[in-house]
Write a protein that holds these residues in place. Structure first.
Motif, PDB file in Angstrom:
ATOM      1  N   VAL A  11      10.849   1.713   3.879  1.00  0.00           N
ATOM      2  CA  VAL A  11      10.632   2.823   2.951  1.00  0.00           C
ATOM      3  C   VAL A  11       9.182   3.264   3.081  1.00  0.00           C
ATOM      4  N   ASP A  12       8.937   4.564   3.006  1.00  0.00           N
ATOM      5  CA  ASP A  12       7.564   5.071   3.074  1.00  0.00           C
ATOM      6  C   ASP A  12       6.940   5.256   1.700  1.00  0.00           C
ATOM      7  N   ALA A  13       7.765   5.471   0.670  1.00  0.00           N
ATOM      8  CA  ALA A  13       7.254   5.654  -0.689  1.00  0.00           C
ATOM      9  C   ALA A  13       8.405   5.483  -1.664  1.00  0.00           C
ATOM     10  N   TYR A  14       8.046   5.295  -2.935  1.00  0.00           N
ATOM     11  CA  TYR A  14       9.046   5.097  -3.983  1.00  0.00           C
ATOM     12  C   TYR A  14       8.896   6.155  -5.070  1.00  0.00           C
ATOM     13  N   GLY A  15      10.029   6.683  -5.524  1.00  0.00           N
ATOM     14  CA  GLY A  15      10.056   7.532  -6.700  1.00  0.00           C
ATOM     15  C   GLY A  15      10.603   6.713  -7.853  1.00  0.00           C
ATOM     16  N   VAL A  16       9.838   6.606  -8.934  1.00  0.00           N
ATOM     17  CA  VAL A  16      10.219   5.725 -10.036  1.00  0.00           C
ATOM     18  C   VAL A  16      10.260   6.526 -11.331  1.00  0.00           C
ATOM     19  N   VAL A  67      -0.700   6.232  -9.629  1.00  0.00           N
ATOM     20  CA  VAL A  67       0.382   6.911  -8.918  1.00  0.00           C
ATOM     21  C   VAL A  67      -0.189   7.978  -7.994  1.00  0.00           C
ATOM     22  N   ALA A  68       0.564   8.287  -6.943  1.00  0.00           N
ATOM     23  CA  ALA A  68       0.109   9.288  -5.984  1.00  0.00           C
ATOM     24  C   ALA A  68       0.287  10.699  -6.507  1.00  0.00           C
ATOM     25  N   ALA A  69       1.329  10.921  -7.313  1.00  0.00           N
ATOM     26  CA  ALA A  69       1.589  12.264  -7.819  1.00  0.00           C
ATOM     27  C   ALA A  69       2.588  12.191  -8.958  1.00  0.00           C
ATOM     28  N   VAL A  70       2.720  13.305  -9.670  1.00  0.00           N
ATOM     29  CA  VAL A  70       3.652  13.426 -10.785  1.00  0.00           C
ATOM     30  C   VAL A  70       4.618  14.565 -10.489  1.00  0.00           C
ATOM     31  N   SER A  71       5.640  14.724 -11.335  1.00  0.00           N
ATOM     32  CA  SER A  71       6.693  15.686 -11.003  1.00  0.00           C
ATOM     33  C   SER A  71       6.608  17.006 -11.759  1.00  0.00           C
ATOM     34  N   PRO A 119       0.794  -1.232   0.000  1.00  0.00           N
ATOM     35  CA  PRO A 119       0.000   0.000   0.000  1.00  0.00           C
ATOM     36  C   PRO A 119       0.829   1.286   0.000  1.00  0.00           C
ATOM     37  N   LYS A 120       2.139   1.166  -0.145  1.00  0.00           N
ATOM     38  CA  LYS A 120       2.971   2.370  -0.192  1.00  0.00           C
ATOM     39  C   LYS A 120       2.761   3.091  -1.522  1.00  0.00           C
TER      40      LYS A 120
END
Length: 373
Positions: free
Chosen positions: A326-331, A181-185, A153-154
């Motif tokens: 880890v709390d979240a991943y940036g991919v 995805v939670a957000a974009v850059s 669920p991260k």
């Protein structure tokens, strides 16, 4: 930067994951299509343009049923954009009947995802375009969903903007949103659904302040509103434990999180004493554990850790299997690389009501399709 949401234990998600019940299509004007050029055929494979010319010169306007499918299973995307192309760039939308699935639908290989019925010369010049957008968006959505599922669920943040041409950002960001995805850059990646870009204190800003990560973080805190959640990269000196603690002490409760992004060609100083039992390069389990323990021991339990740099489905699964904190991943790059056969094909299967498919293709009605008004 990240926007505050009042949630203290999760990364910001300024968008809601697309719900199955949400069957609204994006309006055609969303896509800002070069309509005149599309109508003229300048984006089309030349043989389609010549086919339209021949049909018209011969005054031959057969009524056809065009059937569209993907060669692989995945998360369908690009449907609304394909419909917009047909609505705005065909010679007579009113002469066509289009039935289609929705962006975000799960599809099987060779399942019919769209049909177009009407005079072929009205839309012959558009096949290259609608197949292309379906292929690109479905590839991004499918590859992103695989990463999102691996991390669940991260949360996962979509960071591939620098790995591809800027012109693809809006559509790719939308496909990533469809995938969860939670957000974009970048702001453009959020343009089609009303989102905006998020980010961290970058290496360039740290370099601009003489390599002082804590100072760069303080300057961001000083000049950005409190609604921006401060997340700071801490690998600039290749000593992430030391830098994370310096940043946490400098920013206190203003620090939302630290981001680990050690290069795959480097070994962080904190893992050198443990060499010999694991691959020490880049962001690894031992590095994350070291940073988490150091922050917790110093009283910074609320500071989140986001991991990035070389992450894809396999690495995220490996991290999650052993409970890396880890709390979240940036991919990034793994989401835009071509990892599958997401080619779409369109075949005329009926002409004037009679079977006319080439050998190897058949008319495959799909009761899941809905007519497009």
């Amino acid at each position: 930067m990240f926007r505050a949401t009042g949630k203290s234990n999760r990364w910001t998600a300024e968008i809601d994951t697309l719900k199955c019940a949400d069957r609204q299509r994006l309006a055609p004007e969303t896509f800002r299509l070069p309509v005149e050029e599309m109508r003229a055929g300048t984006y089309a494979d030349k043989y389609f343009v010549r086919t339209r010319h021949v049909l018209r010169a011969d005054r031959h306007s057969p009524n056809v049923l065009m059937q569209v499918f993907c060669k692989a299973s995945g998360i369908l995307c690009g449907v609304d954009e394909a419909i917009a192309i047909l609505k705005l760039a065909s010679d007579d939308w009113s002469a066509l009947t289009v039935c289609a699935l929705y962006d975000g639908d799960c599809v099987e290989a060779f399942e019919t995802v769209m049909t177009i019925e009407g005079p072929y010369d009205v839309f012959a010049h558009l096949e290259t375009l609608y197949l292309g957008v379906l292929a690109r968006r479905t590839r991004i959505a499918t590859q992103t969903r695989r990463v999102v599922d691996a991390a669940a669920p991260k949360e996962v943040f979509y960071f591939p903007a620098r790995h591809d041409h800027y012109a693809v950002q809006a559509g790719d960001g939308y496909a990533a949103r469809i995938a969860g995805v939670a957000a974009v850059s970048t702001d453009v990646q959020g343009a089609w659904w009303g989102g905006e870009g998020i980010g961290t204190v970058p290496h360039a800003a740290i370099a601009a302040y003489g390599g002082d990560t804590a100072l760069a973080g303080r300057k961001f805190a000083e000049h950005l509103p409190d609604s921006v959640q401060l997340v700071v990269l801490v690998d600039f000196e290749n000593d992430s434990v030391k830098t994370a603690l310096e940043v946490a002490r400098a920013l206190g409760p203003r620090l939302y999180g630290v981001r680990l992004d050690t290069s795959g060609t480097l070994v962080d100083k904190s893992v050198i004493p443990a060499l010999g039992q694991f691959d020490p390069r880049g962001v690894n389990r031992e590095l994350v554990v070291n940073v988490r323990k150091a922050l917790d021991d110093a009283g910074f339990e609320s500071v989140r850790i986001i991991a990035s740099g070389g992450f894809g489905v396999d690495k995220i699964r490996a991290f999650e299997a052993v409970g890396v904190p880890v709390d979240a991943y940036g991919v990034g790059s793994s989401l835009v690389a071509n990892h599958g056969d997401f080619d779409f094909t369109a075949d005329i299967v009926l002409t004037d009501g009679k079977p006319s498919a080439k050998v190897g293709r058949i008319h495959k009605p799909n009761p899941r399709l809905e007519e497009v008004p």
